[in-house]
Structures are given as C-alpha cells and as structure tokens.
Design an enzyme around this catalytic site. Structure first.
Site, mmCIF file in Angstrom:
data_model
loop_
_atom_site.group_PDB
_atom_site.id
_atom_site.type_symbol
_atom_site.label_atom_id
_atom_site.label_comp_id
_atom_site.label_asym_id
_atom_site.label_seq_id
_atom_site.Cartn_x
_atom_site.Cartn_y
_atom_site.Cartn_z
ATOM 1 N N ASP A 31 -8.325 -0.176 -11.825
ATOM 2 C CA ASP A 31 -7.780 0.114 -13.161
ATOM 3 C C ASP A 31 -8.889 0.156 -14.219
ATOM 4 O O ASP A 31 -8.677 0.665 -15.315
ATOM 5 C CB ASP A 31 -6.743 -0.951 -13.541
ATOM 6 N N TRP A 75 -6.105 -6.223 -10.657
ATOM 7 C CA TRP A 75 -5.867 -7.669 -10.740
ATOM 8 C C TRP A 75 -5.438 -8.238 -9.371
ATOM 9 O O TRP A 75 -4.411 -8.916 -9.262
ATOM 10 C CB TRP A 75 -4.800 -7.979 -11.794
ATOM 11 N N GLN A 89 -11.151 -10.264 0.216
ATOM 12 C CA GLN A 89 -9.729 -10.664 0.196
ATOM 13 C C GLN A 89 -8.813 -9.541 0.698
ATOM 14 O O GLN A 89 -7.905 -9.799 1.495
ATOM 15 C CB GLN A 89 -9.286 -11.200 -1.148
ATOM 16 N N TYR A 118 -19.369 -1.385 -13.783
ATOM 17 C CA TYR A 118 -18.506 -1.491 -12.598
ATOM 18 C C TYR A 118 -17.485 -0.352 -12.581
ATOM 19 O O TYR A 118 -17.329 0.344 -11.570
ATOM 20 C CB TYR A 118 -17.787 -2.853 -12.601
#
Ligand SMILES: NC(=O)c1ccc[n+]([C@@H]2O[C@H](COP(=O)([O-])OP(=O)(O)OC[C@H]3O[C@@H](n4cnc5c(N)ncnc54)[C@H](OP(=O)(O)O)[C@@H]3O)[C@@H](O)[C@H]2O)c1
Length: 300
Positions: free
Chosen positions: A102, A153, A11, A128
């Site tokens: 984050d 996010w 993306q 991760y």
C-alpha cells in the site's frame, strides 16, 4: 506441479508454507541461507536445479525507515530481484506470484475517500514504496504470467509485526504513544496465504487460465494504528497476555519523526481479487484473536 517458495523464513513465507504443507503442489521452500536472491548466478542455478512450474516471491527488503539510507539494497531486493525472477519465469514458462505494498500510494484523499483500487495512481512517499513500485512494474511489464498482489499492514504469529511489537511494548512501557493520523487495513498473513493457495490450486481445465495482473488483498476495515493498538491491547489483556494494561496515547505521525514518510491513508479495495478467487477480504479481528491464542500457547 513444483512450486518454489522464496522468503520462506519471513512472516508471509511461513504462513504460505503452513498453507501449502499438505499440497496441492510439491513445495520447495528456500531461505536466504539456501539462496541469496541478490546473486543472479545463484538465482539462475536454483531455477536450473528445481525447474519450478510456479514461483512465490515472499522475499523483500521491508525495513521502511532504514531503506531511506539503504536505497541501493532496497532496490536490489525489491526491484532487481523481481525483474530477474520475471525473466527466469518467462524462459521456463513458470507462473510468478509477487507481493507489493500500500506504500506505493501517497495517501491523498481519493474521490469520496474510497479505498484504493488497482487503477488508482501511484505516488510513493518513501524509498521503500518506490522500490516496491519498481518491482511490481518490472513484473507486470514483462511477458511473465504473473499475479502481483499489493497488501498492507501484515501481521501474523510469525516474524516482526505491529501486533507482536505492541505486545512487547505493552509489557515494558506505559504509556505507549501510537499514531492516530495514518489509516489503513490490517491484513492477516495467513489469509493472504489462503489466497496464494487458491492460485496454486487453480484448475485451468475447469476455470480457464490462472488470473494474471495486479490485485489488491487486505483487511476488510479501515482503521488507524491507534485503533489497531487499542484492539490488540484489549484482546491481549482478555487473553491474559499482559502483566498490566498500559495507557495508549494518540499522537500525530509528525510527532513520531520517523525517517520515512508514510501515507496518511492507504486502504486497499480487495474486491477484484476476492471476486476472482471467491475468497473474503481478510477478517483481521477474527485473525487477531487466533494469533493471540497461538502466541499464548507458544508461551506455555
Ligand atoms: N510486513 C508488512 O506489513 C507488509 C505490508 C505491505 C506489503 N508487504 C509485502 O508483503 C511481502 C511479505 O512481507 P513479510 O512481512 O512476510 O516480509 P518479512 O517478514 O520481512 O520477510 C521477508 C523475507 O525476505 C527475505 N530476504 C530478504 N532479502 C533476501 C535476500 N537477498 N535473499 C534471500 N532472502 C531474502 C528475508 O530473509 P531474512 O529472514 O534472512 O532476513 C525474509 O525472510 C513483501 O513483498 C512485503 O513487501 C508487507
């Protein structure tokens, strides 16, 4: 200037490709099909072939839950690949833009509950998060001229993300349970792509050397997944994207029982980078409307 874009089919990769389509650099967009980044020989060969002045690494192993049982794959893509990229960039004096997350933080309340700055102590809760932290450290401790940008996010009209998942669920499930005790900053990947464009277009003869180091870039407000879901469902309903409006049920993360632990609070303070580049933090509410309008247009 020649810019190698890795992770082009993801993306962020697609948003960067859109942002750089009309310049200011010659873009070489590569997908996994063109180059398996975990093959060091292929990666070296790509550098030899394209001789980039800049590399944008939008590729990553992003399956946060699966990473708990596929730690080696996560570390390979998220830690070893950036380490090799940094070495290759040093050997060719190329500038590297790399992305992190984050989820390098543990979500324990900061002093006064303020968003995390670049100086905040890291303590990942998941495989991760640990793999991404190892990747950013490999880049930052190398001699490579590089920006490592932590974001959070991410959503966009492309790929898999929370906005698209909520839309899918909203047309299939009612009620929908959404976590209410994890808070962070939704970030439009298209806004992050504009940050990348600023770095690509940087004119060293006017502004001095391109910025290097660790930066945060995220949305301009701190909300929960539940708040985010409410905004998505309300806007999607207004756009006529829902057959019926589902009920959202707030639940605790512990009830969700996902394999990976996630921070309860992971808001990022974007002020260092936004001041350096003269760009605003991501306006996720405006971007959400844009993404929904694009998804609606795609359905026609
Ligand atoms: N998504 C989020 O919410 C989020 C949050 C915080 C930080 N980030 C960071 O932001 C960056 C961009 O994320 P994103 O959401 O755009 O990721 P994404 O949509 O998952 O895209 C990642 C891309 O990496 C490619 N890739 C993975 N392994 C590869 C390999 N061995 N060789 C070549 N390509 C490979 C994937 O290829 P395939 O398409 O073939 O699988 C995919 O196109 C990442 O660094 C990510 O960690 C993301």
């Amino acid at each position: 200037m020649k810019v190698l874009l890795l992770g082009t089919a993801g993306q962020l990769g697609r948003c960067v490709q859109d942002a750089l389509r009309d310049g200011p650099a010659q873009l070489v967009p590569l997908t996994r099909h063109d180059l398996d980044l975990t093959d060091p020989a292929q990666l070296r060969a790509a550098f030899d072939q394209h001789r980039p002045d800049m590399v944008i690494n939008a590729a990553a192993y992003n399956a946060v839950d699966r990473a708990e049982t596929e730690a080696e794959s996560a570390h390979q893509v998220n830690a070893q690949v950036p380490a090799q990229l940094a070495q290759l960039c040093v050997s060719r004096d190329a500038y590297l833009i790399h992305f992190s997350t984050d989820y390098v933080f543990d979500g324990q309340p900061q002093m006064g509950g303020a968003p995390y700055t670049e100086q905040a102590l890291t303590h990942p809760l998941s495989v991760y998060g640990a793999s991404k932290l190892a990747g950013e450290q490999a880049v930052l401790t190398s001699a490579c001229r590089a920006s490592v940008i932590r974001t959070s996010w991410l959503f966009s009209e492309y790929g898999t993300n929370f906005v698209k998942t909520m839309l899918r669920l909203a047309n299939a499930v009612d009620p929908i349970q959404v976590v209410t005790d994890q808070r962070g900053c939704p970030t439009y990947a298209g806004d992050l792509a504009q940050v990348v464009k600023r770095l690509v277009a940087w004119d060293s003869s006017i502004a001095g050397p391109r910025p290097t180091g660790l930066f945060h870039y995220a949305g301009d407000t701190v909300i929960s997944w539940y708040d985010f879901a409410q905004a998505i469902v309300a806007s999607a309903d207004a756009h006529g994207l829902l057959r019926q409006r589902p009920t959202l049920v707030p639940i605790k993360a512990a009830e969700f029982q996902s394999p990976a632990l996630r921070p309860a609070y992971s808001a990022l303070d974007s002020s260092l980078l936004t001041q350096e580049l003269g760009v605003p933090a991501s306006d996720w509410q405006r971007a959400l409307l844009l993404v929904l309008a694009r998804l609606k247009a795609d359905r026609r």
